[in-house]
Design an enzyme around this catalytic site. Structure first.
Site, mmCIF file in Angstrom:
data_model
loop_
_atom_site.group_PDB
_atom_site.id
_atom_site.type_symbol
_atom_site.label_atom_id
_atom_site.label_comp_id
_atom_site.label_asym_id
_atom_site.label_seq_id
_atom_site.Cartn_x
_atom_site.Cartn_y
_atom_site.Cartn_z
ATOM 1 N N SER A 40 0.710 -0.851 -0.188
ATOM 2 C CA SER A 40 0.285 -0.049 0.280
ATOM 3 C C SER A 40 0.620 1.042 -0.326
ATOM 4 O O SER A 40 0.523 2.052 -0.116
ATOM 5 C CB SER A 40 -0.734 0.178 1.371
ATOM 6 O OG SER A 40 0.068 0.140 2.335
ATOM 7 N N ASP A 337 -3.557 8.008 8.303
ATOM 8 C CA ASP A 337 -4.449 6.659 8.415
ATOM 9 C C ASP A 337 -3.786 5.854 9.693
ATOM 10 O O ASP A 337 -2.317 6.429 9.995
ATOM 11 C CB ASP A 337 -5.379 6.181 7.676
ATOM 12 C CG ASP A 337 -4.666 5.043 6.779
ATOM 13 O OD1 ASP A 337 -3.415 4.755 7.198
ATOM 14 O OD2 ASP A 337 -4.735 4.461 5.604
ATOM 15 N N HIS A 340 -0.855 4.558 7.676
ATOM 16 C CA HIS A 340 0.127 4.858 6.402
ATOM 17 C C HIS A 340 0.173 6.788 6.419
ATOM 18 O O HIS A 340 0.215 7.514 7.763
ATOM 19 C CB HIS A 340 -0.901 4.648 4.915
ATOM 20 C CG HIS A 340 -0.891 3.793 4.712
ATOM 21 N ND1 HIS A 340 -2.510 3.360 5.039
ATOM 22 C CD2 HIS A 340 -0.840 2.618 4.397
ATOM 23 C CE1 HIS A 340 -2.632 1.471 4.490
ATOM 24 N NE2 HIS A 340 -1.774 1.398 3.903
#
Ligand code: NAG
Ligand code: NAG
Ligand code: NAG
Length: 372
Positions: A40, A337, A340
């Protein structure tokens, strides 16, 4: 006499024109392609194309600082490190996700992004996140794309390139391309989530063995320049801090991250002896990030432990969804978040990888790696 003069003037004009053409040719020479692999931290929308995955970011508040606040599947308020690396290399736009390329068929020579959120070095990593109840998920509806599958996708891109440009041009393009890989964190998270009893050194070695196999496969397809981004201090993610009663980092996970980086360094040295025409840059994400956590004021961060977008303790008990809390001073947060980094933190990281010194990236930085 007059003829001679005219002749000289003509030569001068031609010479000047050639010089201008040469300069403008140099200025418009396209940067080498960049092919991006991993999780991610580098995903620019892959998972948005996977209907069965729950690990996605194609809804607000993700993307809030992009044009029209459009969510793009990036786990960020804006762009991520893959985007900034591509830009630093001279690309106007970040390479598109492979799954989008399959629909558009365009911009092959810019490179491609295969990174898929929740994936890891091991095929098992992220697999259990596939479960949607009891319902069987067929392969073509897979939830995430593990590294081995990302490399198969790259292989099909290599074949297409050879078909379109011929063997020699394709080979030379691939050898000049930067292969950027950002992975490993999810494997370590998986180890702890599973409460695995595998001996830690044995587990980390299994990750390095998997990494070696992936790099070998990429090398055999013609890749020569590897930009490797290792594992940051994952124990310091807000998602992990909530499990420490003091709100501090989970030290055991950071120990894994350091061990992983150290063994990865040994592996890369070994591979560069085995393949003399291979070049690599190994980014020490651990050092880069701990440096920020220990000296936040140097980088104008006011919050390094709390998520900007989320809910609950440290905004880290829920992901960033449309109904989550959202901070307004997003450039002052290290974390977007629970897992991340913010766009600003990602830009800092990319700039350090690209131009940083030996403390952060060895034996060369990404700029030196990308240079002809
Ligand atoms: C976690 O454990 C389950 C059950 O043993 C196994 O199927 C899965 O592959 C493991 N996941 C990881 C990431 O190791
Ligand atoms: C929790 O954080 C503190 C620092 O605030 C650290 O000393 C301690 O080792 C951490 N605990 C665990 C279990 O990692
Ligand atoms: C931090 O903020 C100050 C004041 O706005 C600015 O001068 C400085 O360049 C900033 N530092 C960084 C690393 O952005």
């Amino acid at each position: 006499m007059m003829e001679g003069l005219l002749y000289n003037v003509a030569l001068m004009i031609i010479g000047t024109l050639l010089a201008i053409l040469h300069i403008s040719n140099a200025a418009t020479k396209p940067p080498p392609p960049i092919f991006i692999f991993g999780d991610s931290t580098a995903d620019v929308g892959t998972n948005s194309f996977l209907p069965a995955t729950k690990i996605r970011a194609d809804f607000p508040h993700n993307g809030i600082d992009l044009l029209h606040s459009k969510p793009t599947g990036r786990f960020s308020n804006g762009f991520n490190s893959a985007d900034f690396l591509a830009r630093l290399m001279g690309h106007q736009r970040s390479p598109q996700p492979y799954l989008l390329f399959l629909r558009s068929g365009r911009n092959l020579l810019r490179g491609m992004n295969f990174a898929s959120a929740a994936s890891g070095l091991l095929d098992v990593t992220g697999k259990d996140l596939n479960n949607i109840g009891f319902h069987f998920v067929p392969d073509h509806e897979q939830n995430i794309v593990p590294m081995s599958e990302q490399i198969k996708q790259f292989e099909s891109v290599c074949s297409l390139l050879t078909y379109l440009k011929g063997r020699d041009v394709a080979r030379s393009k691939l050898a000049k391309s930067v292969i950027a890989i950002s992975t490993g964190s999810n494997d370590i998270f998986g180890y702890f989530e599973n409460q695995s009893t595998i001996d830690p050194p044995v587990f980390i070695n299994s990750l390095i063995t998997a990494y070696e196999a992936h790099i070998n496969a990429l090398y055999n397809l013609g890749a020569r320049k590897f930009g490797i981004i290792s594992v940051p201090p994952i124990g310091c993610c807000p998602s992990q801090r909530v499990h420490n009663s003091t709100g501090g980092c989970l030290e055991i996970e950071n120990t894994f991250a350091r061990a992983f980086h150290s063994l990865l360094g040994t592996l890369m040295k070994k591979l560069s002896v085995k393949f003399p025409d291979m070049k690599y840059a190994l980014g020490n994400s651990y050092e880069m990030t701990i440096n920020v956590i220990n000296h936040p004021q140097l980088f104008n961060f006011t919050s390094i432990d709390k998520a900007c977008c989320g809910k609950g303790l440290l905004n880290a008990e829920k992901g960033c969804t449309p109904d989550a809390n959202l901070c307004s001073n997003r450039d002052e947060y290290l974390f977007w978040d629970l897992f991340h980094p913010t766009q600003y933190a990602s830009e800092l990281a990319a700039t350090t990888l690209y131009n940083g010194g030996l403390q952060f990236v060895t034996p060369v930085n990404f700029a030196q790696l990308a240079a002809p």
